[in-house]
Design an enzyme around this catalytic site. Structure first.
Site, PDB file in Angstrom:
ATOM      1  N   SER A 182       0.838  -1.189   0.000  1.00 35.58           N
ATOM      2  CA  SER A 182       0.000   0.000   0.000  1.00 35.58           C
ATOM      3  C   SER A 182       0.876   1.242   0.000  1.00 35.58           C
ATOM      4  O   SER A 182       1.679   1.416  -0.916  1.00 35.58           O
ATOM      5  CB  SER A 182      -0.945  -0.027   1.213  1.00 35.58           C
ATOM      6  OG  SER A 182      -1.858   1.046   1.160  1.00 35.58           O
ATOM      7  N   THR A 183       0.783   2.088   1.033  1.00 33.88           N
ATOM      8  CA  THR A 183       1.537   3.345   1.052  1.00 33.88           C
ATOM      9  C   THR A 183       3.036   3.089   0.895  1.00 33.88           C
ATOM     10  O   THR A 183       3.623   2.341   1.667  1.00 33.88           O
ATOM     11  CB  THR A 183       1.295   4.102   2.370  1.00 33.88           C
ATOM     12  OG1 THR A 183      -0.103   4.175   2.609  1.00 33.88           O
ATOM     13  CG2 THR A 183       1.891   5.496   2.303  1.00 33.88           C
ATOM     14  N   HIS A 208      -2.718  -1.025  -3.296  1.00 37.40           N
ATOM     15  CA  HIS A 208      -3.847  -0.126  -3.050  1.00 37.40           C
ATOM     16  C   HIS A 208      -3.669   1.144  -3.875  1.00 37.40           C
ATOM     17  O   HIS A 208      -2.736   1.909  -3.653  1.00 37.40           O
ATOM     18  CB  HIS A 208      -3.925   0.244  -1.566  1.00 37.40           C
ATOM     19  CG  HIS A 208      -4.231  -0.906  -0.676  1.00 37.40           C
ATOM     20  ND1 HIS A 208      -3.895  -0.926   0.658  1.00 37.40           N
ATOM     21  CD2 HIS A 208      -4.834  -2.100  -0.916  1.00 37.40           C
ATOM     22  CE1 HIS A 208      -4.288  -2.063   1.204  1.00 37.40           C
ATOM     23  NE2 HIS A 208      -4.859  -2.796   0.263  1.00 37.40           N
ATOM     24  N   MET A 301       0.043   1.074   5.091  1.00 36.48           N
ATOM     25  CA  MET A 301      -0.684   1.452   6.294  1.00 36.48           C
ATOM     26  C   MET A 301      -1.809   0.460   6.563  1.00 36.48           C
ATOM     27  O   MET A 301      -2.436  -0.050   5.642  1.00 36.48           O
ATOM     28  CB  MET A 301      -1.246   2.859   6.111  1.00 36.48           C
ATOM     29  CG  MET A 301      -1.826   3.487   7.359  1.00 36.48           C
ATOM     30  SD  MET A 301      -2.411   5.166   7.031  1.00 36.48           S
ATOM     31  CE  MET A 301      -0.870   5.969   6.560  1.00 36.48           C
ATOM     32  N   ASP A 304      -4.276  -4.792   6.071  1.00 34.55           N
ATOM     33  CA  ASP A 304      -4.749  -5.609   4.955  1.00 34.55           C
ATOM     34  C   ASP A 304      -3.642  -6.536   4.482  1.00 34.55           C
ATOM     35  O   ASP A 304      -2.527  -6.100   4.204  1.00 34.55           O
ATOM     36  CB  ASP A 304      -5.205  -4.715   3.793  1.00 34.55           C
ATOM     37  CG  ASP A 304      -5.859  -5.509   2.669  1.00 34.55           C
ATOM     38  OD1 ASP A 304      -6.485  -6.539   2.969  1.00 34.55           O
ATOM     39  OD2 ASP A 304      -5.742  -5.084   1.506  1.00 34.55           O
TER      40      ASP A 304
END
Length: 360
Positions: A182-183, A208, A301, A304
């Protein structure tokens, strides 16, 4: 006692400043050092005391939030959580905020704002804590691309897309590598995929990212990599030398037909507030690849993918988590490690070699 996270709240709404300040005041590790009604007032306060994290609105008098964010990142990169009703999923404002360096996004509703902020207090605290741990300088590399945390989204598990089932027991020569991030993941994926030879096992990726960006992101990686990288479509084969990236706004699952693997792209509810969800992909790999799988959870972050990686390990797959030092945000890998889902913890630089070795 460790030092508290120093938070600055910048919003022209007195109600927002008050409610957010009250929400985070309940957290023992966060202190609201100041509030400001616009960026110019914020800059005056920052001259005396620099914050660890900024919560920032977009629409404000004298200077808009995007301009302030860009100025902040150019002069002294600081973790920023954008909190705005303009930052809706897929909106140009959201893309601009993330491209400018925002760590995450809280999308405020256009009505019922006070109740929303009160109900979301735990998520706001979590966003501030995660932002405080973010390595913003890594996030600001030119290759960065958008991703968002929308805390108002429902938190379904992977069960709503793919019920838990018995893992594949037959071990075959074909391996499947599943990566979730993600991030900070756009940079991390570039660092990994561009170092892989065409002999590497087939790769499936969940990053993401809003739906309009995944195709462009895949095209860019394809131009830089020896392997083929493309946005996935239903029935695309998972094969050596190919990486399939889940399209934004859809879930991606691995399926098996005889000895061959392919992907299925499906719509459905958000899982862990995300679509695509790493947990959905990892569960499908646990179920249909089992011991033939290798799971990698990288910077991001939230949590997930942590439970999905545990399912992969329980099914006999090899599993890897990226280490804290090389993560932009050590959220997803940290949660996976806490669950005992990671067989190994490797730096970003070590991961490409581990993926190549998976086929040996």
């Amino acid at each position: 006692m460790s030092r508290k996270i120093q938070l600055l709240i910048v919003d022209d709404s007195a109600v927002v400043r008050q409610v957010v300040a009250q929400a985070v005041a309940r957290a023992a590790d966060i202190e609201v050092m100041a509030t400001a009604s616009d960026p110019l007032f914020a800059m005056e306060k920052m001259r005396h005391h620099w914050p660890d994290v900024v919560i920032l609105d977009i629409e404000m008098p004298r200077m808009d939030g995007i301009s302030f964010l860009r100025k902040l990142m150019a002069e002294r990169p600081t973790p920023v959580v954008v909190c705005s009703s303009l930052a809706e999923a897929g909106s140009e404002t959201l893309m601009q905020a993330l491209a400018a360096g925002a760590v995450s996004i809280i999308t405020k509703p256009k009505s019922g704002l006070k109740g929303f902020l009160e109900d979301s207090s735990n998520d706001i605290v979590a966003a501030v804590r995660a932002a405080a741990r973010a390595n913003v300088r890594l996030l600001l590399r030119p290759a960065a691309a958008p991703m968002a945390l929308a805390i108002d989204r429902p938190r379904h598990s992977a069960d709503v897309i793919l019920p838990a089932g018995t893992a594949a027991m037959v071990k075959t020569t074909d391996k499947v590598i599943a990566i979730g991030t993600s991030t900070g993941g756009t940079q991390a994926l570039e660092a990994v995929l561009t170092r892989l030879p065409i002999t590497v096992p087939g790769i499936v990726v969940v990053q993401h990212m809003p739906e309009r960006f995944t195709a462009m992101f895949a095209e860019r990686l394809n131009s830089l990599s020896e392997i083929e990288v493309r946005e996935a479509k239903t029935n695309d084969r998972v094969m050596p030398g190919r990486a399939l990236i889940a399209p934004g706004g859809k879930h991606m699952m691995l399926k098996r037909n005889g000895a061959q693997y392919h992907v299925e792209i499906v719509d459905g509810p958000l899982v862990n507030r995300h679509k695509p969800s790493v947990d959905v992909l990892f569960r499908s790999v646990a179920r249909f690849a089992g011991k033939n799988g290798l799971g990698v959870i990288m910077t991001g972050m939230g949590d997930d993918g942590a439970r999905g990686l545990k399912e992969m390990r329980d099914a006999g797959a090899a599993t890897i988590a990226q280490d804290e030092a090389s993560c932009v945000v050590f959220g997803m890998p940290k949660e996976a490690i806490k669950l005992g889902a990671a067989e190994r913890v490797l730096s970003l630089g070590q991961i490409p070699g581990a993926l190549v070795a998976a086929d040996r």
